[in-house]
Design an enzyme around this catalytic site. Structure first.
Site, PDB file in Angstrom:
ATOM      1  N   GLU A  63       0.884  -1.179   0.000  1.00 38.86           N
ATOM      2  CA  GLU A  63       0.000   0.000   0.000  1.00 38.86           C
ATOM      3  C   GLU A  63       0.913   1.218   0.000  1.00 38.86           C
ATOM      4  O   GLU A  63       1.451   1.592   1.044  1.00 38.86           O
ATOM      5  CB  GLU A  63      -0.901  -0.007   1.256  1.00 38.86           C
ATOM      6  CG  GLU A  63      -1.898  -1.153   1.311  1.00 38.86           C
ATOM      7  CD  GLU A  63      -3.125  -0.913   0.430  1.00 38.86           C
ATOM      8  OE1 GLU A  63      -3.217   0.157  -0.206  1.00 38.86           O
ATOM      9  OE2 GLU A  63      -3.985  -1.807   0.388  1.00 38.86           O
ATOM     10  N   CYS A  66      -2.187   9.617   2.513  1.00 40.90           N
ATOM     11  CA  CYS A  66      -1.744   9.011   1.244  1.00 40.90           C
ATOM     12  C   CYS A  66      -2.712   9.292   0.101  1.00 40.90           C
ATOM     13  O   CYS A  66      -2.315   9.298  -1.059  1.00 40.90           O
ATOM     14  CB  CYS A  66      -1.559   7.515   1.412  1.00 40.90           C
ATOM     15  SG  CYS A  66      -3.057   6.680   1.962  1.00 40.90           S
TER      16      CYS A  66
HETATM   17  P1  NAD Z   1       8.255   4.710   4.861  1.00 37.56           P
HETATM   18  O1  NAD Z   1       8.230   3.895   3.634  1.00 37.56           O
HETATM   19  O2  NAD Z   1       9.427   5.570   5.118  1.00 37.56           O
HETATM   20  O3  NAD Z   1       8.128   3.753   6.162  1.00 37.56           O
HETATM   21  C1  NAD Z   1       7.118   2.787   6.296  1.00 37.56           C
HETATM   22  C2  NAD Z   1       7.603   1.677   7.214  1.00 37.56           C
HETATM   23  O4  NAD Z   1       8.753   1.059   6.651  1.00 37.56           O
HETATM   24  C3  NAD Z   1       8.012   2.150   8.616  1.00 37.56           C
HETATM   25  O5  NAD Z   1       7.529   1.229   9.576  1.00 37.56           O
HETATM   26  C4  NAD Z   1       9.524   2.127   8.572  1.00 37.56           C
HETATM   27  O6  NAD Z   1      10.110   1.799   9.824  1.00 37.56           O
HETATM   28  C5  NAD Z   1       9.833   1.031   7.577  1.00 37.56           C
HETATM   29  N1  NAD Z   1      11.071   1.264   6.830  1.00 37.56           N
HETATM   30  C6  NAD Z   1      11.595   2.464   6.462  1.00 37.56           C
HETATM   31  N2  NAD Z   1      12.746   2.271   5.768  1.00 37.56           N
HETATM   32  C7  NAD Z   1      12.922   0.927   5.699  1.00 37.56           C
HETATM   33  C8  NAD Z   1      13.937   0.094   5.103  1.00 37.56           C
HETATM   34  N3  NAD Z   1      14.969   0.623   4.443  1.00 37.56           N
HETATM   35  N4  NAD Z   1      13.806  -1.234   5.226  1.00 37.56           N
HETATM   36  C9  NAD Z   1      12.759  -1.774   5.877  1.00 37.56           C
HETATM   37  N5  NAD Z   1      11.794  -1.038   6.454  1.00 37.56           N
HETATM   38  C10 NAD Z   1      11.878   0.288   6.378  1.00 37.56           C
HETATM   39  O7  NAD Z   1       6.901   5.545   4.857  1.00 37.56           O
HETATM   40  P2  NAD Z   1       6.429   6.642   5.893  1.00 37.56           P
HETATM   41  O8  NAD Z   1       7.246   7.859   5.734  1.00 37.56           O
HETATM   42  O9  NAD Z   1       6.307   6.044   7.242  1.00 37.56           O
HETATM   43  O10 NAD Z   1       4.927   6.914   5.360  1.00 37.56           O
HETATM   44  C11 NAD Z   1       4.639   7.777   4.314  1.00 37.56           C
HETATM   45  C12 NAD Z   1       4.396   7.028   3.025  1.00 37.56           C
HETATM   46  O11 NAD Z   1       3.422   6.029   3.207  1.00 37.56           O
HETATM   47  C13 NAD Z   1       3.848   7.933   1.938  1.00 37.56           C
HETATM   48  O12 NAD Z   1       4.437   7.601   0.712  1.00 37.56           O
HETATM   49  C14 NAD Z   1       2.356   7.603   1.919  1.00 37.56           C
HETATM   50  O13 NAD Z   1       1.713   7.916   0.714  1.00 37.56           O
HETATM   51  C15 NAD Z   1       2.408   6.146   2.205  1.00 37.56           C
HETATM   52  N6  NAD Z   1       1.131   5.663   2.726  1.00 37.56           N
HETATM   53  C16 NAD Z   1       0.371   4.841   1.954  1.00 37.56           C
HETATM   54  C17 NAD Z   1      -0.859   4.412   2.416  1.00 37.56           C
HETATM   55  C18 NAD Z   1      -1.739   3.497   1.603  1.00 37.56           C
HETATM   56  O14 NAD Z   1      -2.684   2.945   2.157  1.00 37.56           O
HETATM   57  N7  NAD Z   1      -1.491   3.305   0.321  1.00 37.56           N
HETATM   58  C19 NAD Z   1      -1.304   4.816   3.667  1.00 37.56           C
HETATM   59  C20 NAD Z   1      -0.499   5.643   4.422  1.00 37.56           C
HETATM   60  C21 NAD Z   1       0.732   6.059   3.946  1.00 37.56           C
END
Ligand code: NAD
Length: 459
Positions: free
Chosen positions: A216, A250
């Site tokens: 997602e 998002c």
């Molecule tokens: P992110 O991708 O930075 O982090 C998401 C999760 O991944 C966190 O738990 C983080 O600890 C983990 N993570 C980060 N880097 C990692 C790595 N290198 N390896 C493994 N895990 C890692 O996202 P964010 O900043 O927390 O959230 C914002 C993003 O999420 C935006 O792009 C937003 O659009 C998206 N989002 C999508 C939805 C949806 O339903 N489609 C909903 C909410 C947010």
């Protein structure tokens, strides 16, 4: 799955089959309901502290935290509890001539031990919605909240395990390094919500074990506004969707596409909507949030260099405050049009007509949602039919997410897989094709055994 002790425990439970009976799943889901009721105040306080959703006045957490973090989760829970027995049932399917007297059915099997990784922007809701579906489908679940929202992460890690059966459920708190190690383990399903760049990392890690994934992800959601519409209504609906949670949603409309004439009408209407919502000083409004952290504040502040701010534009680093902002004169090549803004900034890009808007949308990555506003249904349908995106919403923003009857998910760069209501249950369910034959009728069956002869085949 042997490297993390908690995963070993859950794997042992999975083999015991403890989570399979419906009564067990219902008891866990009801416990989630109690978590939402009994910890409501803690949830609102934690999300308020993490996301700056309130500064006094309207009750801790503010009304919008209650809507997203509590009510939407309860909605999913009710839908699931009301329908679980139906969803779980074997589905009997059509048979051919030779299997007429047998039983052919689809068994709704759990995957096994599943991992849910969540982002920070709705720190309870985005964990609970997939968790409800994973438990309903009979899986053992490890949840990894975001380390960015410390108060919510602590609440999930400390409170949730006291409601759920810890033989089948665990919370792992982890930053990037620990999550990288966690992903080395073999899971039976990974449900990831976050950015497209981390989505790629998760999918690559899953590929090593051939683990299926739901991703997602985010992106840039276009919002086309045609020349024929009630401008003030459009402005209110767009401003609400863009500035909700300070733009950190998002499915927020990321930019408006409209004609120059419409832009001139939309600007005063947006100004009025923003002032009606947040008053003349949005920084003092109890209903306007803050950027989640300093890094995100600086990133969005830098993006403000694109175009020209005609509404808002003010920032306050100490308060991580970015005013609700509308930008004009933005070029498609500007940084703000290249990356997801994920902040309270709305660029307006002008196009000549709906065809140019559709070309603009189609020349970019497929978004999580496309929005189209017009009092002419034909125009809304034209945008729907000629674009591709995870979801679509005509004449409003965000509201499609409230329907558990609609699948929610991305396509292409905005992700893969679906959730909400039965779609979440199905995501965490392996549809196992089963044929159960009788032991008799061997004379008929014997026709298929060698040695073959023309006589045997009746030729
Ligand atoms: P992110 O991708 O930075 O982090 C998401 C999760 O991944 C966190 O738990 C983080 O600890 C983990 N993570 C980060 N880097 C990692 C790595 N290198 N390896 C493994 N895990 C890692 O996202 P964010 O900043 O927390 O959230 C914002 C993003 O999420 C935006 O792009 C937003 O659009 C998206 N989002 C999508 C939805 C949806 O339903 N489609 C909903 C909410 C947010």
């Amino acid at each position: 799955l042997g490297r993390v002790p908690v995963a070993v425990r859950l794997r042992a439970t999975w083999f015991s089959g403890k989570m399979r009976p419906m009564e067990y799943r219902v008891a866990q889901l009801e416990a989630l309901g109690r978590f939402l009721d009994e910890k409501k105040q803690d949830i609102l306080e934690a999300t308020a502290a993490d996301m700056g959703r309130v500064r006094g006045g309207l009750g801790t957490g503010g009304p919008h935290a209650e809507f997203t973090e509590i009510l939407l989760c309860k909605n999913e829970l009710h839908e699931t509890l009301n329908n679980l027995s139906r969803w779980m049932k074997d589905k009997h399917v059509d048979k051919n001539l030779v299997t007429q007297l047998d039983s052919a059915f689809i068994r709704k099997d759990p995957y096994g031990v599943v991992l849910i990784i969540a982002p920070w922007n709705y720190p309870i809701y985005i964990i609970l919605v997939p968790l409800i579906g994973a438990i309903a489908a009979g899986n053992c679940v490890i949840v990894k909240p975001s380390e960015m929202t410390k108060n919510s992460e602590r609440l999930v890690a400390e409170a949730l395990p006291s409601y759920l059966d810890n033989d089948c459920f665990a919370v792992v708190t982890a930053g990037v390094q620990e999550t990288t190690r966690l992903l080395e383990n073999k899971f039976d399903y990974i449900f990831f919500t976050g950015s497209p760049s981390v989505g790629r990392i998760v999918m690559a890690a899953a590929a090593k074990h051939l683990t299926p994934v739901t991703l997602e992800l985010g992106g840039k959601n276009p919002c086309y506004v045609s020349d024929t519409c009630d401008v003030q209504n459009v402005a209110r609906r767009v401003a609400w969707g863009r500035f909700y949670n300070a733009g950190q949603t998002c499915i927020a409309p990321e930019y408006v596409l409209c004609s120059v004439e419409m832009r001139e009408k939309l600007l005063p209407a947006l100004h009025k909507a923003i002032t009606d919502f947040y008053g003349p000083k949005p920084q003092e409004s109890p209903d306007f949030g803050r950027m989640v952290g300093d890094k995100h504040f600086q990133r969005v502040q830098t993006l403000l260099r694109s175009g020209r701010a005609v509404i808002g534009g003010q920032t306050d680093e100490k308060d991580r405050y970015i005013a609700p902002t509308v930008l004009v004169d933005v070029q498609p090549s500007d940084p703000i049009m290249q990356e997801e803004i994920f902040g309270p900034v709305l660029p307006i890009v002008t196009v000549a007509n709906v065809d140019e808007a559709i070309d603009f949308i189609n020349s970019r990555e497929r978004p999580l949602v496309v929005y189209a506003f017009s009092s002419d249904d034909k125009v809304v349908n034209q945008v729907l039919e000629r674009t591709s995106s995870g979801g679509f919403c005509g004449n409003d923003t965000l509201m499609h997410v409230t329907l558990t009857s609609l699948p929610f998910g991305g396509i292409g760069n905005s992700g893969m897989g679906m959730q909400h209501g039965k779609f979440t249950f199905d995501t965490f369910t392996h549809h196992r094709g089963c044929l159960h034959r009788g032991m008799g009728r061997e004379a008929l069956i014997a026709l298929r055994y060698p040695p073959y002869s023309q006589q045997k085949l009746g030729l």
